[in-house]
Design an enzyme around this catalytic site. Sequence first.
Site, PDB file in Angstrom:
ATOM      1  N   CYS A  30       0.854  -1.187   0.000  1.00  0.00           N
ATOM      2  CA  CYS A  30       0.000   0.000   0.000  1.00  0.00           C
ATOM      3  C   CYS A  30       0.891   1.238   0.000  1.00  0.00           C
ATOM      4  O   CYS A  30       2.124   1.146   0.096  1.00  0.00           O
ATOM      5  CB  CYS A  30      -0.904   0.002   1.232  1.00  0.00           C
ATOM      6  SG  CYS A  30       0.019   0.107   2.796  1.00  0.00           S
ATOM      7  N   HIS A  59       5.926  -4.840   8.675  1.00  0.00           N
ATOM      8  CA  HIS A  59       5.944  -6.221   9.157  1.00  0.00           C
ATOM      9  C   HIS A  59       6.060  -7.208   8.003  1.00  0.00           C
ATOM     10  O   HIS A  59       5.093  -7.865   7.613  1.00  0.00           O
ATOM     11  CB  HIS A  59       4.691  -6.495   9.994  1.00  0.00           C
ATOM     12  CG  HIS A  59       4.777  -5.960  11.378  1.00  0.00           C
ATOM     13  ND1 HIS A  59       3.677  -5.767  12.186  1.00  0.00           N
ATOM     14  CD2 HIS A  59       5.851  -5.577  12.125  1.00  0.00           C
ATOM     15  CE1 HIS A  59       4.067  -5.288  13.348  1.00  0.00           C
ATOM     16  NE2 HIS A  59       5.377  -5.165  13.332  1.00  0.00           N
ATOM     17  N   CYS A 114       2.776   5.775   8.923  1.00  0.00           N
ATOM     18  CA  CYS A 114       1.790   5.913   7.852  1.00  0.00           C
ATOM     19  C   CYS A 114       0.911   7.128   8.140  1.00  0.00           C
ATOM     20  O   CYS A 114       0.425   7.292   9.266  1.00  0.00           O
ATOM     21  CB  CYS A 114       0.929   4.656   7.768  1.00  0.00           C
ATOM     22  SG  CYS A 114      -0.437   4.800   6.589  1.00  0.00           S
ATOM     23  N   HIS A 142       0.240  -4.790  19.741  1.00  0.00           N
ATOM     24  CA  HIS A 142       0.633  -4.393  18.394  1.00  0.00           C
ATOM     25  C   HIS A 142       1.269  -3.004  18.461  1.00  0.00           C
ATOM     26  O   HIS A 142       0.785  -2.128  19.179  1.00  0.00           O
ATOM     27  CB  HIS A 142      -0.580  -4.370  17.464  1.00  0.00           C
ATOM     28  CG  HIS A 142      -0.230  -4.215  16.010  1.00  0.00           C
ATOM     29  ND1 HIS A 142       0.028  -2.972  15.450  1.00  0.00           N
ATOM     30  CD2 HIS A 142      -0.082  -5.114  15.021  1.00  0.00           C
ATOM     31  CE1 HIS A 142       0.320  -3.145  14.171  1.00  0.00           C
ATOM     32  NE2 HIS A 142       0.264  -4.429  13.886  1.00  0.00           N
ATOM     33  N   GLU A 144       1.250  -0.459  16.510  1.00  0.00           N
ATOM     34  CA  GLU A 144       0.368   0.660  16.172  1.00  0.00           C
ATOM     35  C   GLU A 144      -0.504   1.028  17.365  1.00  0.00           C
ATOM     36  O   GLU A 144      -0.722   2.213  17.652  1.00  0.00           O
ATOM     37  CB  GLU A 144      -0.515   0.322  14.967  1.00  0.00           C
ATOM     38  CG  GLU A 144      -1.428   1.494  14.595  1.00  0.00           C
ATOM     39  CD  GLU A 144      -2.433   1.170  13.502  1.00  0.00           C
ATOM     40  OE1 GLU A 144      -3.508   1.807  13.482  1.00  0.00           O
ATOM     41  OE2 GLU A 144      -2.149   0.285  12.671  1.00  0.00           O
ATOM     42  N   THR A 188      -5.788   0.761  12.370  1.00  0.00           N
ATOM     43  CA  THR A 188      -6.081   0.916  10.942  1.00  0.00           C
ATOM     44  C   THR A 188      -6.121  -0.400  10.181  1.00  0.00           C
ATOM     45  O   THR A 188      -6.630  -0.445   9.059  1.00  0.00           O
ATOM     46  CB  THR A 188      -5.031   1.823  10.266  1.00  0.00           C
ATOM     47  OG1 THR A 188      -3.740   1.206  10.357  1.00  0.00           O
ATOM     48  CG2 THR A 188      -5.011   3.197  10.903  1.00  0.00           C
ATOM     49  N   CYS A 218      -7.937   1.679   7.254  1.00  0.00           N
ATOM     50  CA  CYS A 218      -7.410   2.360   6.072  1.00  0.00           C
ATOM     51  C   CYS A 218      -7.991   1.801   4.780  1.00  0.00           C
ATOM     52  O   CYS A 218      -8.453   0.656   4.722  1.00  0.00           O
ATOM     53  CB  CYS A 218      -5.888   2.317   6.071  1.00  0.00           C
ATOM     54  SG  CYS A 218      -5.160   0.841   5.346  1.00  0.00           S
ATOM     55  N   SER A 247      -0.454  -7.675  10.939  1.00  0.00           N
ATOM     56  CA  SER A 247      -1.865  -7.659  11.322  1.00  0.00           C
ATOM     57  C   SER A 247      -2.776  -7.730  10.100  1.00  0.00           C
ATOM     58  O   SER A 247      -3.704  -8.535  10.050  1.00  0.00           O
ATOM     59  CB  SER A 247      -2.180  -6.387  12.121  1.00  0.00           C
ATOM     60  OG  SER A 247      -3.565  -6.305  12.395  1.00  0.00           O
ATOM     61  N   SER A 290       1.978  -5.338   3.408  1.00  0.00           N
ATOM     62  CA  SER A 290       3.425  -5.221   3.613  1.00  0.00           C
ATOM     63  C   SER A 290       4.214  -6.296   2.865  1.00  0.00           C
ATOM     64  O   SER A 290       5.427  -6.401   3.032  1.00  0.00           O
ATOM     65  CB  SER A 290       3.752  -5.283   5.114  1.00  0.00           C
ATOM     66  OG  SER A 290       3.120  -6.395   5.723  1.00  0.00           O
TER      67      SER A 290
END
Length: 337
Positions: A30, A59, A114, A142, A144, A188, A218, A247, A290
């Site tokens: 992405c 990741h 991001c 996690h 994030e 996200t 996202c 994730s 990813s």
Amino acid sequence: MNSEKSTLNPLSNITPNDAAIVLANPRGFCAGVDRAIIIVEQALEKFGAPIYVRHEVVHNKFVVDELRAKGAVFVEELDEIPTGSIVIFSAHGVSKAVRAEAESRGLTAYDATCPLVTKVHIEVEKMRKAGMEIVMIGHKGHPEVEGTMGQVEQVGNSNTGMYLVETPEDVTALTVKDPSKLAYVTQTTLSMDDAALVINALKTKFPQINAPKSDDICYATQNRQDAVKIMAQDCDLVIIVGSPNSSNSNRLREVAKNQGIEAYMVDNASYLKPEWLVNKKKVGVSAGASAPEVLVQEVIAQLQRFGAGNVQELQGVVESVVFQLPKNLTSAAKTAR
């Protein structure tokens, strides 16, 4: 920045074919992952090795190993980095405490967070300034989640004014100070379906809860989950390319499994097993945000060695999102070290 999301084309163009490979679109990298990798590569080009990266920048083992071979050094804590060095924050984002520590240690920081994660951080800050407590929907541990939870003030090792929930059962057990001043945000990279269950539970228990101004999950996560849902309708096996700690890749496997389809996630082609293809007619393949396309092509080649047939690529959403690089990196002078 545009966030595309639309209905994918149906599978009417797929003709019956024993062990055909059906390739999802969109899949793989992405805009946020692209940006994070470019930031590390540009820093290495401008300043030379070593460049330190706090946590895996994205990741994916293949990506991290390639960057490590170019001179990136991945660490989990800033005290592993020599004073005065260059550090890059990963795409998952970091807490305010990490930013403050980097400054206090004299590190030059470049931010690969991001922009869609940064958007959630900004939402959290605005909600707190408005006097609201915040519920975060996400997976404990996690990076994030740790970064987003770390946008609020801390007392000792505890965040104040912010709660983490992962399931509707967590919502049932949740107690807040003032239900009339409550808001929520989400990680996200969640499963849209799972997040919806938790959001519904929150709205049922706390009818006055405030939602974010726009969906936090996202566009790339949504598009890839939609694509797998459509693909899985006509497959009896789904393979997701992605690393175990990704994730969004794990969520893609769950999306396929929830459609009642046998589904596996593989880090690379070596993890594939020929027995998975026994009596299968159509094998769906996709990749987490990813995972690079080279790994997808290696998986396809291995499936074909196992006896799978031709690749039939689905049409889907065309993503044209591009995120700008950090200004302090693009304006930095190229130096030798």
